[in-house]
Enzyme design. Sequence first.
Site, mmCIF file in Angstrom:
data_model
loop_
_atom_site.group_PDB
_atom_site.id
_atom_site.type_symbol
_atom_site.label_atom_id
_atom_site.label_comp_id
_atom_site.label_asym_id
_atom_site.label_seq_id
_atom_site.Cartn_x
_atom_site.Cartn_y
_atom_site.Cartn_z
ATOM 1 N N CYS A 75 5.344 -4.490 7.664
ATOM 2 C CA CYS A 75 4.082 -4.004 7.801
ATOM 3 C C CYS A 75 3.547 -3.682 6.516
ATOM 4 C CB CYS A 75 4.253 -2.384 8.646
ATOM 5 S SG CYS A 75 2.638 -2.192 9.419
ATOM 6 N N HIS A 165 6.847 -3.010 13.508
ATOM 7 C CA HIS A 165 8.099 -2.156 12.955
ATOM 8 C C HIS A 165 9.499 -2.287 14.014
ATOM 9 C CE1 HIS A 165 5.890 0.750 10.229
ATOM 10 N NE2 HIS A 165 4.771 0.231 10.935
ATOM 11 N N GLU A 167 12.331 -1.554 13.166
ATOM 12 C CA GLU A 167 13.060 -0.457 12.845
ATOM 13 C C GLU A 167 12.931 0.792 14.258
ATOM 14 O OE1 GLU A 167 10.708 -0.752 11.223
ATOM 15 O OE2 GLU A 167 9.562 1.076 10.822
HETATM 16 N N1 GLN Z 1 -2.031 0.174 7.094
HETATM 17 C C1 GLN Z 1 -1.012 0.163 6.017
HETATM 18 C C2 GLN Z 1 -1.146 -0.994 5.125
HETATM 19 O O1 GLN Z 1 -1.875 -1.551 5.053
HETATM 20 C C3 GLN Z 1 0.296 -0.366 6.778
HETATM 21 C C4 GLN Z 1 0.623 0.405 7.875
HETATM 22 C C5 GLN Z 1 2.486 0.347 7.997
HETATM 23 O O2 GLN Z 1 2.939 -0.021 7.223
HETATM 24 N N2 GLN Z 1 2.719 0.934 9.127
HETATM 25 O O3 GLN Z 1 -0.754 -0.468 3.938
#
Ligand code: GLN
Length: 187
Positions: A75, A165, A167
């Site tokens: 992410c 995610h 995890e």
């Molecule tokens: N929106 C976050 C970003 O761009 C990422 C969100 C996340 O890691 N769950 O940094």
Amino acid sequence: MNIGVLGIQGDIDEQEEMVRKIGHNPVRVRRVEDLSKVDALIIPGGESTTIGKLMEKYGFIEALKNSDIPILGICAGMVLLSKEVVGKKQPLLELIDIVVKRNAYGSQRESFEDEIDFNGEKIKGIFIRAPVVDRILSDKVEVIAKEGSNIVGVREGKYMAVAFHPELSEDGYKVYNYFVEEVCNKG
Ligand code: GLN
């Protein structure tokens, strides 16, 4: 393997738990010197602007650009591995030839679950203010995960990034196994 988890910000404990679940040893990486103790590194989800600024301050950006430690970015970690973020300048590792769009699903879909295609299998994807890959800049980049037509997982050499995610889902260990087996051991 000793798998480092970047311990700056984000869902650090959950990553360490997954590393244990797939039979490896998690190592929390807080300082650049800790990188000498790890065979691979996970950059957890969190806030990529915050993590990036601190990575720059602590010297991680430079150290990781000049190392050959395999990295899995999750992410926010995907954002940090990218070459460019649509419409925004922020500290990045620039190790995967992709342009990403942050918070690509918009505020109405802040978080959701969907079945995704990962490495030829259907698994559950949990998305939380997730980025998507907007553009791929070179043919070294391999798409490894898709949510509908959105590219949500890529791999380039020893670097791998997913927008969801793993995890947080039952079958997410498959993503970590892929990282260890395909990226760390063969990358
Ligand atoms: N929106 C976050 C970003 O761009 C990422 C969100 C996340 O890691 N769950 O940094």
